[in-house]
Design a protein around this motif. Structure first.
Motif, PDB file in Angstrom:
ATOM      1  N   THR A   1       9.896 -15.065 -40.176  1.00 56.10           N
ATOM      2  CA  THR A   1       8.998 -14.308 -39.294  1.00 56.10           C
ATOM      3  C   THR A   1       7.600 -14.930 -39.227  1.00 56.10           C
ATOM      4  O   THR A   1       6.765 -14.472 -38.459  1.00 56.10           O
ATOM      5  CB  THR A   1       8.837 -12.858 -39.794  1.00 56.10           C
ATOM      6  OG1 THR A   1       8.370 -12.880 -41.157  1.00 56.10           O
ATOM      7  CG2 THR A   1      10.152 -12.097 -39.730  1.00 56.10           C
TER       8      THR A   1
ATOM      9  N   ALA B   1       5.337 -14.587 -41.363  1.00 60.76           N
ATOM     10  CA  ALA B   1       4.727 -13.268 -41.503  1.00 60.76           C
ATOM     11  C   ALA B   1       3.206 -13.265 -41.582  1.00 60.76           C
ATOM     12  O   ALA B   1       2.540 -12.500 -40.870  1.00 60.76           O
ATOM     13  CB  ALA B   1       5.308 -12.572 -42.733  1.00 60.76           C
TER      14      ALA B   1
ATOM     15  N   GLU C   1       1.721 -14.208 -38.292  1.00 56.47           N
ATOM     16  CA  GLU C   1       1.909 -13.193 -37.254  1.00 56.47           C
ATOM     17  C   GLU C   1       0.925 -12.035 -37.421  1.00 56.47           C
ATOM     18  O   GLU C   1       0.371 -11.534 -36.438  1.00 56.47           O
ATOM     19  CB  GLU C   1       3.340 -12.646 -37.251  1.00 56.47           C
ATOM     20  CG  GLU C   1       3.485 -11.613 -36.141  1.00 56.47           C
ATOM     21  CD  GLU C   1       4.888 -11.090 -35.926  1.00 56.47           C
ATOM     22  OE1 GLU C   1       5.005 -10.003 -35.334  1.00 56.47           O
ATOM     23  OE2 GLU C   1       5.849 -11.763 -36.338  1.00 56.47           O
ATOM     24  N   ILE C   2       0.714 -11.609 -38.662  1.00 53.89           N
ATOM     25  CA  ILE C   2      -0.256 -10.538 -38.886  1.00 53.89           C
ATOM     26  C   ILE C   2      -1.622 -10.943 -38.346  1.00 53.89           C
ATOM     27  O   ILE C   2      -2.281 -10.185 -37.620  1.00 53.89           O
ATOM     28  CB  ILE C   2      -0.350 -10.192 -40.388  1.00 53.89           C
ATOM     29  CG1 ILE C   2       0.950  -9.534 -40.866  1.00 53.89           C
ATOM     30  CG2 ILE C   2      -1.544  -9.258 -40.648  1.00 53.89           C
ATOM     31  CD1 ILE C   2       1.068  -9.409 -42.376  1.00 53.89           C
TER      32      ILE C   2
ATOM     33  N   ARG D   1      -1.745 -11.019 -34.539  1.00 55.72           N
ATOM     34  CA  ARG D   1      -1.827  -9.671 -33.976  1.00 55.72           C
ATOM     35  C   ARG D   1      -3.272  -9.167 -34.020  1.00 55.72           C
ATOM     36  O   ARG D   1      -3.740  -8.501 -33.103  1.00 55.72           O
ATOM     37  CB  ARG D   1      -0.919  -8.710 -34.762  1.00 55.72           C
ATOM     38  CG  ARG D   1       0.573  -8.867 -34.451  1.00 55.72           C
ATOM     39  CD  ARG D   1       1.412  -8.050 -35.444  1.00 55.72           C
ATOM     40  NE  ARG D   1       2.826  -8.080 -35.117  1.00 55.72           N
ATOM     41  CZ  ARG D   1       3.466  -7.137 -34.429  1.00 55.72           C
ATOM     42  NH1 ARG D   1       2.798  -6.084 -33.972  1.00 55.72           N
ATOM     43  NH2 ARG D   1       4.752  -7.231 -34.174  1.00 55.72           N
TER      44      ARG D   1
ATOM     45  N   VAL E   1       4.565  -5.818 -39.300  1.00 53.41           N
ATOM     46  CA  VAL E   1       5.290  -7.011 -39.743  1.00 53.41           C
ATOM     47  C   VAL E   1       6.016  -6.764 -41.063  1.00 53.41           C
ATOM     48  O   VAL E   1       7.207  -7.050 -41.198  1.00 53.41           O
ATOM     49  CB  VAL E   1       4.326  -8.209 -39.882  1.00 53.41           C
ATOM     50  CG1 VAL E   1       5.065  -9.418 -40.467  1.00 53.41           C
ATOM     51  CG2 VAL E   1       3.723  -8.571 -38.528  1.00 53.41           C
TER      52      VAL E   1
ATOM     53  N   GLU F   1       9.289  -5.309 -39.086  1.00 50.69           N
ATOM     54  CA  GLU F   1       9.966  -6.537 -38.675  1.00 50.69           C
ATOM     55  C   GLU F   1      10.816  -7.139 -39.799  1.00 50.69           C
ATOM     56  O   GLU F   1      11.996  -7.453 -39.599  1.00 50.69           O
ATOM     57  CB  GLU F   1       8.916  -7.556 -38.200  1.00 50.69           C
ATOM     58  CG  GLU F   1       9.523  -8.754 -37.512  1.00 50.69           C
ATOM     59  CD  GLU F   1       8.468  -9.623 -36.840  1.00 50.69           C
ATOM     60  OE1 GLU F   1       8.773 -10.798 -36.587  1.00 50.69           O
ATOM     61  OE2 GLU F   1       7.355  -9.145 -36.581  1.00 50.69           O
TER      62      GLU F   1
END
Length: 334
Positions: A238, A240, A243-244, A247, A262, A266
């Motif tokens: 992911t 992760a 991605e956090i 966002r 996440v 996710e």
């Protein structure tokens, strides 16, 4: 910047199978080590040092403590060895350094920082990373330094499970947890993140998890810093930590919501679990996790170190005093 930012430091010591019946002596020692990591790291921030200094300092304390799966307390591989990984990232410059599969580096986080600052590379592994460590004057130790009886017995138990037809579900899950991490905000408003781990008990084939992978278990940019802990394969798939932060920085999502979506949505939807710590430039903290507990700590404007382990210990960061509410936030990690 017209005025100094109030510095903040957040750390974790791993998420996963955290039992209420933990040995009281061990629990006290763990809380004391995390408190020391917070105090030593925060002293760097109070002295006006950059966030990267606070991260490296705090993580070195935890690496030196055998109660954590990093540095001294690292778990054993299937072959009875210790393979250590670490990464560090400066959010202001996007510089990063990482090491994986090292056997003799006392403080992998310091080697990761040296890779960032004194090499043209981002990640070094194995023997090459240790050759670089020697060149840089990073402390090397005999591999026996990392051996603790508790970790050795964990491997023996895992090896017995390997021989059985039905692996024990709790043990199988527990293999994947154990990492230390830190995120910091300095007086200049800059962020940094770092993560260090001994990997997973009984791992084979030189497996590397998410901790030293920039964007997966460790990431920082100008708006956000994240360190993850959990089942690494899912954090890699992911991306992760990245991605956090995306966002937050691109979509403008509040930090707590971004982190919770996440970590608690996710990753579990794919079959993984774990937790993370996240920090933004406003000093907002998020500590989502979906396991029985997460070793976590924070220190901010009040200068007082706070440490929590269990699910029912409130994280003030998730319930800001400025906006009291009797109803838990839907994006809270509690």
């Amino acid at each position: 910047m017209s005025h100094a930012t109030t510095p903040v430091l957040v750390i974790h010591g791993g998420a996963g199978v955290v039992k209420r019946d933990m040995n009281p002596t061990k629990e006290k020692a763990v809380r004391a080590a995390m408190t020391k990591a917070l105090e030593d790291g925060y002293a760097q921030l109070k002295a006006g040092k950059p966030a990267i200094d606070a991260v490296a300092t705090a993580l070195s304390v935890l690496e030196d403590d055998s109660d954590f799966n990093a540095g001294k307390g690292s778990v054993f591989t299937h072959d009875g060895k210790n393979e250590l990984d670490a990464a560090i990232m400066d959010g202001d410059t996007l510089r990063a350094g990482a090491v994986a599969g090292v056997h003799r580096v006392k403080n992998p986080i310091l080697l990761a920082r040296a890779v960032m600052e004194h090499s043209p590379h981002v990640m070094l592994v194995g023997d090459g990373a240790e050759a670089f460590a020697k060149e840089q004057g990073i402390t090397l130790v005999d591999p026996s330094y990392f051996r603790t009886e508790e970790r050795w017995q964990q491997l023996q138990k895992a090896l017995k499970e390997d021989a059985g037809k039905q692996p024990h579900a709790d043990l199988e899950t527990a293999k994947h947890f154990g990492t230390v991490g830190a995120v910091a905000l300095d007086t200049e408003g800059h962020l940094a993140a770092g993560t260090s781990t001994g990997g997973m008990t009984d791992k084979r084939w030189g497996r590397v998890g998410d901790s030293p992978i920039i964007g997966a278990g460790t990431y920082a940019n100008a708006q956000c810093a994240v360190s993850g802990t959990g089942w690494g394969e899912f954090y890699m798939r992911t991306v992760a930590a990245h991605e956090i932060c995306m966002r937050v920085s691109l979509l403008g999502e509040p930090l707590q919501r971004a982190a919770a979506e996440v970590i608690n949505q996710e990753i579990p939807s794919m079959g993984g679990n774990g937790g993370a710590i996240a920090l933004d430039t406003h000093g907002n903290i998020a500590m989502p996790y979906n396991t029985e507990g997460m070793f976590r700590g924070w220190i901010g404007a009040d200068g007082v170190p706070h440490v929590a382990i269990y699910d029912d210990e409130t994280d003030p960061s998730n319930h800001p005093p400025a906006a009291p509410s009797s109803t838990p936030s839907p994006i809270s990690s509690e």
